[in-house]
Motif scaffolding. Structure first.
Motif, PDB file in Angstrom:
ATOM      1  N   THR A  13      27.228  -1.008   1.103  1.00  0.00           N
ATOM      2  CA  THR A  13      27.052   0.125   0.189  1.00  0.00           C
ATOM      3  C   THR A  13      26.243  -0.309  -1.036  1.00  0.00           C
ATOM      4  O   THR A  13      25.339   0.407  -1.485  1.00  0.00           O
ATOM      5  CB  THR A  13      28.415   0.684  -0.247  1.00  0.00           C
ATOM      6  OG1 THR A  13      29.137   1.115   0.912  1.00  0.00           O
ATOM      7  CG2 THR A  13      28.237   1.867  -1.192  1.00  0.00           C
ATOM      8  N   ASN A  14      26.565  -1.484  -1.578  1.00  0.00           N
ATOM      9  CA  ASN A  14      25.790  -2.031  -2.704  1.00  0.00           C
ATOM     10  C   ASN A  14      24.339  -2.259  -2.309  1.00  0.00           C
ATOM     11  O   ASN A  14      23.412  -1.918  -3.052  1.00  0.00           O
ATOM     12  CB  ASN A  14      26.381  -3.367  -3.170  1.00  0.00           C
ATOM     13  CG  ASN A  14      27.646  -3.203  -3.972  1.00  0.00           C
ATOM     14  OD1 ASN A  14      27.966  -2.121  -4.443  1.00  0.00           O
ATOM     15  ND2 ASN A  14      28.384  -4.290  -4.123  1.00  0.00           N
ATOM     16  N   LEU A  15      24.146  -2.847  -1.129  1.00  0.00           N
ATOM     17  CA  LEU A  15      22.793  -3.190  -0.689  1.00  0.00           C
ATOM     18  C   LEU A  15      21.957  -1.932  -0.470  1.00  0.00           C
ATOM     19  O   LEU A  15      20.811  -1.853  -0.910  1.00  0.00           O
ATOM     20  CB  LEU A  15      22.848  -4.031   0.592  1.00  0.00           C
ATOM     21  CG  LEU A  15      23.688  -5.319   0.522  1.00  0.00           C
ATOM     22  CD1 LEU A  15      23.541  -6.111   1.811  1.00  0.00           C
ATOM     23  CD2 LEU A  15      23.294  -6.167  -0.669  1.00  0.00           C
ATOM     24  N   HIS A  16      22.538  -0.952   0.202  1.00  0.00           N
ATOM     25  CA  HIS A  16      21.816   0.304   0.416  1.00  0.00           C
ATOM     26  C   HIS A  16      21.522   0.996  -0.912  1.00  0.00           C
ATOM     27  O   HIS A  16      20.450   1.602  -1.085  1.00  0.00           O
ATOM     28  CB  HIS A  16      22.623   1.228   1.328  1.00  0.00           C
ATOM     29  CG  HIS A  16      22.518   0.885   2.773  1.00  0.00           C
ATOM     30  ND1 HIS A  16      23.290   1.485   3.748  1.00  0.00           N
ATOM     31  CD2 HIS A  16      21.723   0.000   3.432  1.00  0.00           C
ATOM     32  CE1 HIS A  16      22.973   0.993   4.931  1.00  0.00           C
ATOM     33  NE2 HIS A  16      22.029   0.086   4.776  1.00  0.00           N
ATOM     34  N   ASN A  45      17.225   5.434   6.103  1.00  0.00           N
ATOM     35  CA  ASN A  45      18.255   6.228   6.761  1.00  0.00           C
ATOM     36  C   ASN A  45      19.420   5.287   7.031  1.00  0.00           C
ATOM     37  O   ASN A  45      19.373   4.486   7.968  1.00  0.00           O
ATOM     38  CB  ASN A  45      17.748   6.838   8.061  1.00  0.00           C
ATOM     39  CG  ASN A  45      18.765   7.791   8.684  1.00  0.00           C
ATOM     40  OD1 ASN A  45      19.967   7.586   8.563  1.00  0.00           O
ATOM     41  ND2 ASN A  45      18.284   8.816   9.351  1.00  0.00           N
ATOM     42  N   PRO A  46      20.477   5.337   6.210  1.00  0.00           N
ATOM     43  CA  PRO A  46      21.576   4.378   6.338  1.00  0.00           C
ATOM     44  C   PRO A  46      22.426   4.576   7.585  1.00  0.00           C
ATOM     45  O   PRO A  46      23.197   3.693   7.956  1.00  0.00           O
ATOM     46  CB  PRO A  46      22.395   4.626   5.061  1.00  0.00           C
ATOM     47  CG  PRO A  46      22.112   6.032   4.692  1.00  0.00           C
ATOM     48  CD  PRO A  46      20.695   6.288   5.109  1.00  0.00           C
ATOM     49  N   THR A  50      22.764  -0.576  12.880  1.00  0.00           N
ATOM     50  CA  THR A  50      23.838  -1.341  12.256  1.00  0.00           C
ATOM     51  C   THR A  50      23.700  -1.418  10.745  1.00  0.00           C
ATOM     52  O   THR A  50      24.676  -1.274  10.002  1.00  0.00           O
ATOM     53  CB  THR A  50      23.865  -2.772  12.830  1.00  0.00           C
ATOM     54  OG1 THR A  50      23.972  -2.709  14.253  1.00  0.00           O
ATOM     55  CG2 THR A  50      25.053  -3.559  12.277  1.00  0.00           C
ATOM     56  N   TYR A  51      22.471  -1.647  10.272  1.00  0.00           N
ATOM     57  CA  TYR A  51      22.228  -1.800   8.834  1.00  0.00           C
ATOM     58  C   TYR A  51      21.320  -0.718   8.257  1.00  0.00           C
ATOM     59  O   TYR A  51      20.915  -0.812   7.111  1.00  0.00           O
ATOM     60  CB  TYR A  51      21.611  -3.177   8.558  1.00  0.00           C
ATOM     61  CG  TYR A  51      22.469  -4.332   8.991  1.00  0.00           C
ATOM     62  CD1 TYR A  51      23.636  -4.654   8.310  1.00  0.00           C
ATOM     63  CD2 TYR A  51      22.114  -5.103  10.095  1.00  0.00           C
ATOM     64  CE1 TYR A  51      24.437  -5.716   8.706  1.00  0.00           C
ATOM     65  CE2 TYR A  51      22.913  -6.180  10.502  1.00  0.00           C
ATOM     66  CZ  TYR A  51      24.064  -6.468   9.808  1.00  0.00           C
ATOM     67  OH  TYR A  51      24.852  -7.526  10.210  1.00  0.00           O
ATOM     68  N   GLY A  52      20.998   0.294   9.065  1.00  0.00           N
ATOM     69  CA  GLY A  52      20.092   1.329   8.614  1.00  0.00           C
ATOM     70  C   GLY A  52      18.686   1.127   9.163  1.00  0.00           C
ATOM     71  O   GLY A  52      18.372   0.092   9.766  1.00  0.00           O
ATOM     72  N   THR A  53      17.835   2.118   8.967  1.00  0.00           N
ATOM     73  CA  THR A  53      16.445   2.069   9.427  1.00  0.00           C
ATOM     74  C   THR A  53      15.528   2.471   8.287  1.00  0.00           C
ATOM     75  O   THR A  53      15.800   3.454   7.581  1.00  0.00           O
ATOM     76  CB  THR A  53      16.223   3.003  10.631  1.00  0.00           C
ATOM     77  OG1 THR A  53      17.056   2.567  11.718  1.00  0.00           O
ATOM     78  CG2 THR A  53      14.770   2.984  11.088  1.00  0.00           C
ATOM     79  N   ALA A 163       8.780   2.747  11.860  1.00  0.00           N
ATOM     80  CA  ALA A 163      10.240   2.785  11.745  1.00  0.00           C
ATOM     81  C   ALA A 163      10.718   1.351  11.918  1.00  0.00           C
ATOM     82  O   ALA A 163      10.311   0.679  12.871  1.00  0.00           O
ATOM     83  CB  ALA A 163      10.836   3.690  12.818  1.00  0.00           C
ATOM     84  N   LEU A 164      11.547   0.888  11.005  1.00  0.00           N
ATOM     85  CA  LEU A 164      12.014  -0.497  11.040  1.00  0.00           C
ATOM     86  C   LEU A 164      13.541  -0.533  11.086  1.00  0.00           C
ATOM     87  O   LEU A 164      14.208  -0.465  10.051  1.00  0.00           O
ATOM     88  CB  LEU A 164      11.508  -1.252   9.802  1.00  0.00           C
ATOM     89  CG  LEU A 164      11.982  -2.699   9.608  1.00  0.00           C
ATOM     90  CD1 LEU A 164      11.564  -3.562  10.790  1.00  0.00           C
ATOM     91  CD2 LEU A 164      11.427  -3.281   8.320  1.00  0.00           C
ATOM     92  N   PRO A 165      14.131  -0.599  12.295  1.00  0.00           N
ATOM     93  CA  PRO A 165      15.579  -0.772  12.386  1.00  0.00           C
ATOM     94  C   PRO A 165      15.951  -2.151  11.818  1.00  0.00           C
ATOM     95  O   PRO A 165      15.400  -3.169  12.254  1.00  0.00           O
ATOM     96  CB  PRO A 165      15.866  -0.697  13.888  1.00  0.00           C
ATOM     97  CG  PRO A 165      14.628  -0.087  14.497  1.00  0.00           C
ATOM     98  CD  PRO A 165      13.500  -0.516  13.616  1.00  0.00           C
ATOM     99  N   ILE A 166      16.846  -2.186  10.862  1.00  0.00           N
ATOM    100  CA  ILE A 166      17.178  -3.446  10.194  1.00  0.00           C
ATOM    101  C   ILE A 166      18.118  -4.266  11.064  1.00  0.00           C
ATOM    102  O   ILE A 166      19.233  -3.829  11.381  1.00  0.00           O
ATOM    103  CB  ILE A 166      17.817  -3.183   8.817  1.00  0.00           C
ATOM    104  CG1 ILE A 166      16.857  -2.364   7.941  1.00  0.00           C
ATOM    105  CG2 ILE A 166      18.171  -4.496   8.125  1.00  0.00           C
ATOM    106  CD1 ILE A 166      17.496  -1.833   6.668  1.00  0.00           C
ATOM    107  N   SER A 167      17.689  -5.464  11.440  1.00  0.00           N
ATOM    108  CA  SER A 167      18.514  -6.344  12.285  1.00  0.00           C
ATOM    109  C   SER A 167      19.292  -7.360  11.457  1.00  0.00           C
ATOM    110  O   SER A 167      20.283  -7.921  11.929  1.00  0.00           O
ATOM    111  CB  SER A 167      17.631  -7.075  13.303  1.00  0.00           C
ATOM    112  OG  SER A 167      16.644  -7.863  12.644  1.00  0.00           O
TER     113      SER A 167
END
Length: 207
Positions: A13-16, A45-46, A50-53, A163-167
């Motif tokens: 939540t902090n990171l987003h 897009n959170p 797993t970590y948002g895109t 689009a970058l899905p965060i891994s």
């Protein structure tokens, strides 16, 4: 990113929140052309992945488009608030003098492999989303619909979306946590008394 345990932030939540607050991120790629970086506004897009895109776009002429298309690993840097910390802020300076300057800051690094696209409909969604994000607080917000459709179509033809899905997501919150409570209070008070708005912002984050 170097992440001592005291400064590591795993709270998504902090990171987003920091990512959403960062108006201009830094996209870093590495391929046969070497290291390259672009400064870009991005959408998060959170809820996707797993970590948002992350969503954004580059000019077609930008050589980083090749890295996006090649499936290379990308890194996106979200710099947060930062401030110089003077040794004079520490009560420890008067006690023993064994203090040195440092820098407090917040930062998030996001990693992943992007999907590049040139579909006009998807590009329009990204451009419209970015426009809404940065115009909505204005008294008279500008909308993509305010421009002639043929002009917007021409502009969309000059960009590549991604689009970058965060891994992987790394966060650092360096706010003097490795100092004594008295020293932390001294840093907070010193930054709060500064005339610099960025120093004051970091002081508020230390509360």
């Amino acid at each position: 990113m170097y992440l001592p345990a005291a400064f590591k932030d795993d709270d998504i939540t902090n990171l987003h929140g920091l990512m959403e607050h960062t108006r201009l991120a830094i996209l870093v790629t590495c391929d046969e052309n070497g290291l390259q970086a672009s400064h870009l506004p991005l959408l998060l897009n959170p809820e996707q992945g797993t970590y948002g895109t992350l969503y954004g776009h580059l000019a077609k002429a930008n050589p980083q488009c090749q890295a996006l298309a090649s499936g290379a690993q990308l890194m996106v840097i979200f710099p947060g608030a930062d401030a110089y910390v003077s040794p004079s802020f520490y009560p420890a300076k008067a006690e023993h003098g064994k203090v040195v300057p440092t820098w407090n800051y917040l930062a998030v690094h996001a990693y992943g492999i992007a999907e590049a696209f040139t579909d006009p409909k998807r590009l329009l969604e990204v451009v419209s989303g970015l426009t809404h994000k940065h115009e909505t607080s204005r008294a008279s917000p500008w909308s993509v619909d305010d421009a002639p459709a043929d002009y917007i179509g021409k502009m969309l033809g000059a960009i590549v979306g991604f689009a970058l899905p965060i891994s992987r997501l790394e966060g650092k919150r360096k706010l003097s946590q490795n100092r004594s409570p008295a020293d932390i209070a001294g840093v907070r008070e010193g930054l709060a008394a500064s005339a610099d708005a960025k120093d004051q912002e970091l002081a508020r984050l230390m509360n």
